[in-house]
Structure formats: C-alpha cells, structure tokens
Design an enzyme around this catalytic site. Structure first.
Site, PDB file in Angstrom:
ATOM      1  N   GLU A 191       0.842  -1.200   0.000  1.00 36.20           N
ATOM      2  CA  GLU A 191       0.000   0.000   0.000  1.00 36.20           C
ATOM      3  C   GLU A 191       0.878   1.252   0.000  1.00 36.20           C
ATOM      4  OE1 GLU A 191      -3.339  -0.050   0.126  1.00 36.20           O
ATOM      5  OE2 GLU A 191      -3.520  -2.220   0.349  1.00 36.20           O
ATOM      6  N   LYS A 206      -4.586 -10.726  12.574  1.00 33.55           N
ATOM      7  CA  LYS A 206      -4.747 -12.120  12.154  1.00 33.55           C
ATOM      8  C   LYS A 206      -4.397 -13.076  13.293  1.00 33.55           C
ATOM      9  CE  LYS A 206      -3.768 -11.043   7.325  1.00 33.55           C
ATOM     10  NZ  LYS A 206      -2.688 -10.918   6.326  1.00 33.55           N
TER      11      LYS A 206
END
Ligand SMILES: NC(=O)c1ccc[n+]([C@@H]2O[C@H](COP(=O)([O-])OP(=O)(O)OC[C@H]3O[C@@H](n4cnc5c(N)ncnc54)[C@H](OP(=O)(O)O)[C@@H]3O)[C@@H](O)[C@H]2O)c1
Length: 434
Positions: A191, A206
């Site tokens: 990104e 996660k």
C-alpha cells in the site's frame, strides 16, 4: 433444489475475484452443492459503471449497500469492503435482516467478531470468515474442524505477505528495506501507506483471530506485543546467515504455564526450520498440537483469486447449511464461548537474543557492553563482526544465551545511553526452539 441467493458488497480485489470464481466455476460449484449459488445484487461505490462477468446473468447493481442487506432474494451477504465502520454496519444490518454473512475482514473480526457471532446466534444465522486470515490457506477450517480434537500448544505464522516479500527480497538481493518497499509499492504489492503491513498491525489482527480459534480466548489485538520490520537492515541478514538463521516477521502464540503469550515481531529463525523456506508473498501457519503434534499449512496469503476461493468456499458451506439445515452450527471461533484473555507479557519469556550495534569505533566498547550484560545476569554467547571500512559506523553483533526478556530489555535500555552508539541497539529473539 432451490438456488441460494448471494449479495456482494465491495467489488475491489476480493469482490472481483469472488465474482470471477462464482461465474467461471459455477458448474463445479453446482455439482458440489446440488443447487446453484446465484448472485442477485452487488454494491460498490462505482457499481453502476462496473463490468460484471457475463456468466453471472442478470445481477442488480446498487451504490447503496443497504439494498443488498435487505434484498428479499438474498440469503447470504458477503462483506468485502474492509475497515471497521461501514463494514460493521453492513454485517449488523444483514444479520438483523436474517441473512447469514461471509466476510474477509480481519480487522473487524479481530475487534468485534465475538459480538457479531452473538448477534448471529440470536438471529439464527451464520458468520463465516475463512478469507480473513491467510487468504488462500483454509486455516479456519483446520482449527475449527480438522484438528479441533487436539489441544493446541503453540501456533506460529508468517501472516503478512507484504512484509515477508520485503524481507525475503532483501535477503535475496542484498538491498535496503526502503528500496524493496518502494519497488513493492510500484508493483502494487504494498500500500502507499505500508504501516499496517510493515509495522505488524495486519499480522496482529490475524494472530488475534487465529489464537481465538486455537486457544478459545477473546483477544484484543492491541494486547498483543507487536514490533514491525522497519529496523531490519540488509546487514542483519548477513549476520543471521553467519549464525545459521534467517529473519522473518513471526506471529507467535504459545501456551505457557503462566498462560497464553502472544507476539508479532521480527525474529531470527533457524534456516533448517520449515518456516525459513516461506518466501515472497506466501503465508504459512505451523500448529503444534499436544496429541497430533506438528501440522503445517502453506499458501497464498492474499490476492483476488486465492482470497476469492476462501470467500466462495464459505458461501458454499453456509449455503449448504441453509438448504439442508444444520441447527448445531460451529462458531467461527471454534469455541461455543470464548474466555476473556488475560495478557501475559512477553518479558516473562526466556530467549536467546541477537543484539546488533552500530558504533563509532574506539577501544573498550565490548567491555562496556559486556559489563551491562553481566550486571543484568545475561551470559554472552558470541561476538561477530563482519569487515567494515567506515570506522564511524561499525556494525557488530552480540548473541546472548537464553535470558529473561525483561533483563534483556533493561540491558538494551541502559546500553542505548552509551555515547559510542550511533543508534539504539537492535534486539531480536532467536527462536531456536521452533
Ligand atoms: N486484497 C486481498 O488480497 C485481501 C486478502 C484477504 C483479506 N482481504 C480483506 O478483504 C476486504 C476487501 O479488501 P480488498 O483488497 O478487496 O479492498 P478494495 O480493493 O479496496 O475493495 C473495497 C471495495 O469496497 C467498496 N466500498 C467501499 N465503501 C463502500 C460502501 N460504502 N458501499 C459499497 N461499497 C463500498 C469499494 O468500492 P469502489 O471500488 O467503488 O471504491 C471497493 O469495491 C478487506 O477487509 C481486506 O482486509 C483482502
């Protein structure tokens, strides 16, 4: 048997991958299910101008996601938007209207997943989130069902493909993190704001989800000790290799006598471990069970198609439930109820450590550092120095025998005040016991 209606909100990477698979693989999906999964309506901010796969047939489009969550023909809503505000509203509204939901959103499920599941139980619908962790690796199914009979003692993961790509490219090409990151951004792998990936926050969300499934505790991601990879330099790989190790951003959950210890941080791992061979944007999860011992899962961590497979497989599982009925639904967190997590500080652990210094060369440096280590009862293991021309920024490494992390931190803090250091020492655990 009657079709099951699907509504999709979000047509970006994952949404478009999901639609492609639903269109191209419709024959296989129908054969497996015995009925059709039929996309009734899709929504995104540009849904009106989107080209959709022709094979999907007539699909309604809307810029207003509420039309998806209230659509009478929709049985399951897939939330593929991301973030925690609109996405949460989408899931809550869909559940409130009696729709089951499928999501790829680790951030949302890491923060509010258990509450959403409570709402789903009350509404008699399901929540599925296979795509939220490790994209193409069906790790939820494994923890929820495949090895749910085991007692997990430890779980290690390489859970962020971008940081793994950066580290392994640095290792392969001998380039600086900034150069590899810039290239990853150019290629669209990273990104424009890479913080979530390289500062460890994505892997942290996660790990919170996987740990809930593996250990049955409700974990707030910010309770997980997290360090990113920004300080790793190419010379760290040279030293790590000398020590028979490599460096990975390791997400670790270990059940200790004190409780569950969680961390996301760069660590030296032996080159001989299976995790060391996880390169590029691949992800891996290594689970150590009390009875079944080691199992290892490897695959693409992201990308429209691998993540799309996870979404479509969730849609199929939930659709089967809707058509065939299954009152004893399994929680997406693999436990009927999650316990409240009592965070255990990583400083309670004992680890061998890698300490890397950059100093202005002068006599007495090793003695000064060794003095601080001795004061904290830390035994020095080895001193390594690779050739260096620049006497104003000489790197070297000290490794220490397994020591309390608290003591190592205190030593590093004290060392940071020494005037010959040109930057604070870089300290990384050596995960020799994997
Ligand atoms: N990318 C991956 O490989 C991957 C892997 C695993 C999990 N995930 C997760 O999957 C989710 C989606 O990721 P992504 O990469 O597909 O994101 P993305 O490419 O940015 O796509 C997001 C989509 O949501 C749409 N959207 C945004 N606000 C909306 C609104 N208010 N109403 C309707 N649609 C709206 C966007 O519309 P416009 O395009 O019109 O702006 C876009 O189609 C995230 O939770 C992410 O963490 C992604």
């Amino acid at each position: 048997m009657e079709d099951v209606g699907v509504g999709i909100v979000g047509l970006g990477n994952v949404g478009s991958g999901t639609l492609t698979i639903l269109a191209e693989n419709a024959g296989q999906i129908t054969l497996k299910l015995g009925f059709r999964l039929c996309v009734k309506i899709v929504s995104s901010l540009d849904a009106d101008t989107r080209t959709l796969p022709e094979a999907l047939g007539a699909v309604e489009r809307t810029l207003d996601w509420r039309r998806v969550t209230t659509h009478p023909g929709v049985d399951i809503v897939a939330e593929l938007v991301g973030g925690t505000t609109v996405a949460r509203e989408i899931l809550e509204t869909a559940i409130g209207h009696g729709k089951s939901v499928v999501t790829a959103n680790k951030e949302l499920m890491g923060l509010h997943g258990p509450d959403l599941w409570d709402k789903a139980i009350q509404a008699g619908v399901n929540v599925a989130m296979e795509a939220s962790v490790a994209g193409g690796i069906p790790i939820h199914a494994v923890l929820r069902e495949g090895i749910s009979g085991d007692r997990v003692e430890a779980l290690y993961g390489i859970l962020n493909g971008t940081s793994n790509f950066i580290l392994t490219e640095m290792e392969k090409r001998g380039e600086a993190l900034e150069a590899v990151l810039a290239e990853a951004q150019r290629l669209g792998y990273a990104e424009a704001d890479p913080s979530a990936d390289i500062d460890g926050f994505d892997a942290r969300s996660k790990l919170a989800i996987l740990s809930a499934l593996a250990f049955g505790e409700r974990i707030t991601p910010s309770d997980i000790y997290t360090e990113g990879i920004r300080r790793i330099s190419q010379m760290d790989f040279q030293y790590a290799h000398r020590l028979g190790h490599t460096i990975r951003l390791l997400a670790a959950a270990r059940l200790t006598r004190a409780g569950l210890v969680l961390s996301v941080r760069p660590a030296l791992i032996p080159q001989s471990t299976i995790l060391a061979s996880v390169r590029g944007s691949y992800n891996a999860v290594w689970v150590k069970g009390h009875y079944g011992e080691d199992t290892f899962y490897y695959g693409r961590g992201a990308g429209p198609r691998p993540t799309g497979v996870a979404v479509v497989s969730d849609l199929m599982r939930v659709a089967r439930e809707i058509r065939y009925g299954n009152p004893e639904r399994v929680s997406p967190f693999a436990h009927e109820r999650l316990g409240e997590y009592d965070p255990i500080p990583v400083t309670r652990q004992t680890r061998a450590y890698y300490l890397r210094f950059r100093v202005v060369d002068r006599p007495g440096i090793i003695a000064a550092l060794a003095g601080i280590l001795a004061e904290k009862h830390i035994s020095l293991d080895a001193v390594l120095q690779l050739p260096c021309e620049d006497k104003k920024a000489v790197p070297f490494v000290i490794t220490v025998e397994p020591s309390s992390e608290q003591a190592v931190r205190e030593a590093v803090a004290k060392m940071s005040g020494l005037d010959f250091l040109i930057e604070p020492p870089l300290a990384m655990p050596m995960e020799t016991g994997l």
